[in-house]
Motif scaffolding. Structure first.
Motif, mmCIF file in Angstrom:
data_model
loop_
_atom_site.group_PDB
_atom_site.id
_atom_site.type_symbol
_atom_site.label_atom_id
_atom_site.label_comp_id
_atom_site.label_asym_id
_atom_site.label_seq_id
_atom_site.Cartn_x
_atom_site.Cartn_y
_atom_site.Cartn_z
ATOM 1 N N ALA A 41 0.826 -1.209 0.000
ATOM 2 C CA ALA A 41 0.000 0.000 0.000
ATOM 3 C C ALA A 41 0.859 1.256 0.000
ATOM 4 N N TYR A 42 2.183 1.074 0.057
ATOM 5 C CA TYR A 42 3.090 2.205 0.172
ATOM 6 C C TYR A 42 4.041 2.256 -1.027
ATOM 7 N N GLY A 77 5.874 -1.721 -5.171
ATOM 8 C CA GLY A 77 5.328 -0.602 -4.430
ATOM 9 C C GLY A 77 3.951 -0.229 -4.938
ATOM 10 N N ALA A 78 3.267 0.630 -4.183
ATOM 11 C CA ALA A 78 1.928 1.083 -4.570
ATOM 12 C C ALA A 78 1.962 1.680 -5.971
ATOM 13 N N GLY A 79 1.044 1.243 -6.814
ATOM 14 C CA GLY A 79 0.937 1.787 -8.157
ATOM 15 C C GLY A 79 1.789 1.081 -9.192
ATOM 16 N N GLU A 80 2.719 0.246 -8.765
ATOM 17 C CA GLU A 80 3.584 -0.448 -9.732
ATOM 18 C C GLU A 80 2.855 -1.601 -10.421
ATOM 19 N N LEU A 81 2.101 -2.350 -9.651
ATOM 20 C CA LEU A 81 1.358 -3.482 -10.195
ATOM 21 C C LEU A 81 -0.145 -3.281 -10.025
ATOM 22 N N PRO A 83 -3.121 -0.455 -7.718
ATOM 23 C CA PRO A 83 -3.246 0.749 -6.893
ATOM 24 C C PRO A 83 -3.012 0.446 -5.411
ATOM 25 N N ALA A 84 -2.729 1.493 -4.641
ATOM 26 C CA ALA A 84 -2.303 1.348 -3.244
ATOM 27 C C ALA A 84 -3.244 0.503 -2.389
ATOM 28 N N LEU A 201 -6.210 9.173 2.319
ATOM 29 C CA LEU A 201 -5.277 9.467 1.239
ATOM 30 C C LEU A 201 -4.018 8.625 1.391
ATOM 31 N N PRO A 202 -3.442 8.151 0.275
ATOM 32 C CA PRO A 202 -2.132 7.489 0.355
ATOM 33 C C PRO A 202 -1.076 8.470 0.846
#
Length: 364
Positions: A41-42, A77-81, A83-84, A201-202
């Motif tokens: 999530a980070y 990390g969040a957003g790489e594969l 969403p957070a 919010l992230p």
């Protein structure tokens, strides 16, 4: 005599071959290698969560080393594969085998999940570990996630967090009305009951939102993490009463079907590596937060102070109401709530003889 000897040797060779054929699959299974994916999530590079001692990346390295390369985990990390905040669904679907986050992000899936991250006015680091490891907490965690085809282990802890950053000082309960604040978990429900406009919010979105006035206040983790995000540049009042998250647990969420395919020794590797990171990460927080807090107060112009007693009292009252209502609505939450609170009653009495005396008499 020679004929009998030849028959004996042939029989021995046949027996040995059969034993080898039977034994080989066991050896092959024992040496089978696994390649898993773990999301977070980070964002990539985030201290504590994704980088450094006890982080998701550190956990993956420990598992690979302890398993002698038999279990390798690619960390995203969040957003790489994904969403957070989609780790729960990704692990449930088997898209990834693991997710590294906090269970209170899954309140929309099951309210009870939040107890395994932090409970307002709840257990500290020592107490939380006591409940999880020796008070029935982890088995309950598995029970809560069983309907989703998942299980989980603690794999990190921030220790006591701060109430957060405020553009204006909180002097009374009335100051919460209409306040826009980034705050997750059970604390968000408590604040909402007091008129706060709660935002989730992230981490990477907190500073710009606070700086632009999209939100009036924000809670993240503690001095080191908050300073890194630059939150002290957008708000100067840092309320230190960590009422909402006294010991915030990181969650290693695992797909149960994938877990059951691991040999028992690799399951033990994962469980023990997670336990190591739980302790190591909290130790890192103690060192880094001590340094960062001194810097924020001495050099950055931050006004650090606890919330007024009357505010804390009201927050406690509302917390008790929120938890009681949630437990009354759902049997699973009721069971987890009862376990947590029964353990805390015992721990509170013991802490009165131990930790409280240490803080009041020794540390002082």
């Amino acid at each position: 005599m020679g004929q009998h000897r030849r028959k004996f040797l042939k029989a021995g060779l046949a027996t040995g071959a059969a034993a080898g054929a039977l034994g080989f699959p066991h050896v092959a299974r024992a040496q089978q290698k696994f390649s898993w994916k773990m999301t977070s999530a980070y964002p990539k590079g985030a201290p504590f969560y994704m980088d450094g001692p006890g982080s998701a990346t550190d956990l993956a390295k420990r598992i690979e080393a302890m398993s002698n390369g038999r279990l390798r985990i690619q960390v995203y990390g969040a957003g790489e594969l994904i969403p957070a905040f989609e780790g729960f669904d990704a692990v449930r679907a088997g898209t990834v085998e693991m997710n590294h986050a906090n269970s209170y992000f899954w309140t929309g899936k099951t309210f009870a999940a939040q107890y395994f991250t932090a409970v307002p006015f709840g257990l500290n680091f020592q107490g939380m570990n006591g409940w999880l490891y020796d008070g029935g907490g982890i088995p309950l965690w598995h029970e809560v996630y069983a309907p989703f085809g998942m299980l989980a282990f603690p794999c990190g802890n921030t220790g006591v967090q701060m109430t957060g950053w405020f553009r204006k000082e909180i002097k009374s309960v009335d100051d919460f009305k209409g306040l826009k604040m980034r705050i997750p978990g059970l604390a968000g429900k408590v604040y909402a009951a007091l008129g706060v406009d709660v935002k989730l919010l992230p981490g990477g979105e907190i500073f710009p939102a606070l700086e632009r006035g999209v939100i009036d206040a924000a809670e993240f983790v503690g001095p080191y993490q908050d300073r890194r995000l630059g939150l002290h540049k957008a708000a100067k009042y840092y309320h230190t009463t960590g009422w909402h998250e006294n010991a915030t647990v990181s969650e290693l969420l695992i797909n149960k079907a994938a877990w059951e395919k691991l040999p028992k020794d690799l399951q033990a590797v994962v469980e023990n590596a997670a336990a190591a990171c739980n302790v190591i990460s909290e130790a890192w927080c103690q060192r880094t937060n001590a340094e960062a807090m001194e810097d924020l107060v001495k050099n950055q112009g931050v006004i650090a102070k606890p919330l007024p007693d009357a505010v804390v009292k009201r927050l406690r009252e509302v917390t008790n109401q929120v938890l009681a209502e949630a437990a009354a609505k759902d049997a699973t939450t009721k069971k987890v709530h009862a376990s947590y609170m029964n353990f805390m009653t015992q721990y509170r009495a013991w802490a009165g003889y131990s930790e409280k005396v240490y803080h009041d008499k020794i540390l002082a």
